[in-house]
Design an enzyme around this catalytic site. Structure first.
Site, PDB file in Angstrom:
ATOM      1  N   HIS A 136      -6.023 -12.233   9.506  1.00 49.58           N
ATOM      2  CA  HIS A 136      -6.179 -12.190  10.965  1.00 49.58           C
ATOM      3  C   HIS A 136      -7.530 -12.747  11.405  1.00 49.58           C
ATOM      4  O   HIS A 136      -7.580 -13.709  12.153  1.00 49.58           O
ATOM      5  CB  HIS A 136      -5.959 -10.784  11.536  1.00 49.58           C
ATOM      6  CG  HIS A 136      -4.659 -10.167  11.173  1.00 49.58           C
ATOM      7  ND1 HIS A 136      -3.449 -10.774  11.452  1.00 49.58           N
ATOM      8  CD2 HIS A 136      -4.360  -9.003  10.541  1.00 49.58           C
ATOM      9  CE1 HIS A 136      -2.472 -10.009  11.014  1.00 49.58           C
ATOM     10  NE2 HIS A 136      -2.984  -8.931  10.451  1.00 49.58           N
ATOM     11  N   ASP A 187       3.658 -11.475   8.036  1.00 44.53           N
ATOM     12  CA  ASP A 187       3.097 -10.149   8.280  1.00 44.53           C
ATOM     13  C   ASP A 187       4.165  -9.104   8.569  1.00 44.53           C
ATOM     14  O   ASP A 187       4.831  -8.601   7.665  1.00 44.53           O
ATOM     15  CB  ASP A 187       2.073 -10.248   9.410  1.00 44.53           C
ATOM     16  CG  ASP A 187       1.210  -8.992   9.542  1.00 44.53           C
ATOM     17  OD1 ASP A 187       1.423  -8.042   8.784  1.00 44.53           O
ATOM     18  OD2 ASP A 187       0.325  -8.969  10.415  1.00 44.53           O
ATOM     19  N   TYR A 225       0.799  -1.225   0.000  1.00 46.48           N
ATOM     20  CA  TYR A 225       0.000   0.000   0.000  1.00 46.48           C
ATOM     21  C   TYR A 225       0.834   1.280   0.000  1.00 46.48           C
ATOM     22  O   TYR A 225       0.276   2.373   0.015  1.00 46.48           O
ATOM     23  CB  TYR A 225      -0.980   0.016   1.184  1.00 46.48           C
ATOM     24  CG  TYR A 225      -0.373  -0.189   2.557  1.00 46.48           C
ATOM     25  CD1 TYR A 225       0.197   0.865   3.261  1.00 46.48           C
ATOM     26  CD2 TYR A 225      -0.403  -1.444   3.156  1.00 46.48           C
ATOM     27  CE1 TYR A 225       0.732   0.679   4.525  1.00 46.48           C
ATOM     28  CE2 TYR A 225       0.119  -1.641   4.424  1.00 46.48           C
ATOM     29  CZ  TYR A 225       0.698  -0.580   5.104  1.00 46.48           C
ATOM     30  OH  TYR A 225       1.228  -0.768   6.353  1.00 46.48           O
TER      31      TYR A 225
END
Length: 447
Positions: A269, A320, A118
């Site tokens: 998650h 992650d 992002y």
């Protein structure tokens, strides 16, 4: 080319003496009962398994390792450190860091990464002359490190839920993440192209970051391309509270109502779900990517992975924030965390945990032809040593249990991607000094 495997996991059992014939990046034949290496074969001593798939990565978070383990705090205080690193990224510095991070992944037996990307624009939100300069840097980094990448180009448009159409404006830190609208995001993301080692997917950062009325634009973009779609889902209770206040429903229900959930979608998650949420996710075939190390490191909580799988949600695993990069650790942590939560043992077999780390992880990233040692599959596999202080002792027939519950990334001896030996005898063949590459790239960001 032929690889001779001392021991191999063939999906249901450990098989000694296996020869894999490889051509054009795929396995062309699997021959069993091959007691000795054929002439000219590459010998892989130890236990060879399908390559591991890291289904959720933020490569730049690797620069936070150590730094965010000092003191106390919450997810929200950790996020401020993350913004500081993100503000220093350029296409050049991101390429250098990601190349080293992806090389670290290869050393850990990872053959494909799902990069939840992002950081799209320059600081302040100014587009680069090449609109996808940052994403292309990540694709190039994966190629340099010799692994596959699914670039999950992420829509990140707002700082909080706010009103249904626009949400709250991005903060100063978040401006470089935002394309302004989902339509503008889709136009930019459409310029990215698949390749032999590349898949382009989509991501919705969260219901905080994409206003409700724009969720369907991202979902439609992915559906039109039959591309994977990922989303951070209910990682924090504050996200649930804000969604209930603004929309009168949970994030999972909001995503379902806007066409986001489904078999091509993976919720990352899925920590704080209601029973109805679990039924929505599982019943739609939406996957669940668990990241146990990060979820523990950030004090997020333990998600209902076992309940989700029982309802029909395929499980995958990710590193992650890269507090560690070790998919074997993530696999056993999912089981061990569930034991702590329920005070009972044996929720998943070692084989099912390995499947989450390999075949199901690849499927979540759009690599359906990977994650298996069989004819026609992509020639992506990794070999775990069975003679270290952590793995010596158990019988070879228990190699899958040994790998999942005792081995670490340090046990990885070989990694082969598309038939190419990327890690040989514990050393990366394309990035000669991975520790130095990591140190230099991180130092450049912290300067």
């Amino acid at each position: 080319m032929t690889y001779w495997l001392e021991h191999a996991w063939l999906g249901t059992h450990v098989e000694p003496g296996v020869a894999l014939d490889v051509a054009d990046g795929r396995i062309t034949a699997v021959r069993t009962e091959v007691d000795a290496p054929p002439p000219g074969a590459v010998v892989l001593r130890g236990f060879t398994i399908p390559g591991l798939a890291n289904a959720h990565s933020h490569a730049f978070h690797r620069a936070l390792r150590g730094l965010v383990q000092v003191g106390s705090g919450t997810f929200w205080t950790w996020r401020e450190f993350m913004y500081g690193v993100a503000s220093r990224l350029t296409p050049e510095t991101y390429h250098a860091l990601a190349r080293a991070v992806y090389a670290e992944m290869a050393l850990a037996g990872i053959t494909a990464v799902g990069e939840f990307h992002y950081v799209h624009h320059a600081p302040g939100g100014t587009p680069y002359a090449a609109p996808n300069a940052m994403g292309e840097a990540l694709i190039a980094a994966a190629a340099d490190a010799g692994i596959r990448i699914t670039l999950l180009d992420t829509a990140y448009l707002s700082s909080a839920i706010g009103n249904k159409r626009t949400g709250e404006p991005p903060t100063a830190h978040q401006l470089r993440f935002s394309d302004g609208t989902a339509e503008a995001w889709a136009q930019r993301a459409s310029l990215l192209k698949d390749g032999d080692m590349v898949r382009i997917g989509a991501a919705i950062h969260s219901v905080r970051a994409v206003p409700a009325e724009q969720l369907s634009t991202v979902a439609s973009w992915a559906a039109t391309r039959n591309a994977p779609l990922h989303v951070h889902l209910s990682e924090q209770t504050a996200e649930n509270d804000a969604c209930l206040a603004a929309h009168g429903c949970t994030p999972a229900r909001l995503l379902a109502d806007h066409g986001v959930l489904g078999p091509r979608t993976t919720g990352v998650h899925n920590t704080h779900l209601t029973d109805e949420d679990i039924a929505l996710v599982g019943g739609s075939g939406t996957g669940t990517c668990m990241c146990p190390t990060t979820e523990r490191d950030l004090a997020d909580g333990i998600g209902p992975a076992a309940d989700l799988q029982r309802e029909g949600s395929p499980l995958s695993l990710g590193s992650d924030s890269h507090a560690v990069i070790d998919l074997l650790e993530e696999a056993r942590a999912m089981e061990l965390d569930e034991r702590l939560r329920t005070r009972t043992r044996g929720h998943w077999t070692a084989a099912s945990l390995l499947r989450a780390a390999s075949e199901d992880g690849h499927a979540a990233l759009g690599w359906d032809e990977a994650g298996r040692l069989e004819a026609g599959a992509l020639a992506d596999f990794t070999t775990v040593a069975l003679d270290t202080v952590r793995t010596a002792g158990p019988l070879p027939r228990l190699a899958v249990e040994t790998a999942v519950f005792a081995a670490t990334a340090a046990e990885v001896r070989h990694t082969v991607v598309a038939g190419r030996h990327v890690v040989r005898d514990g050393s990366h063949t394309l990035v000669p000094d991975v520790p130095s590459a990591l140190s230099e790239a991180i130092a450049a960001l912290r300067a």
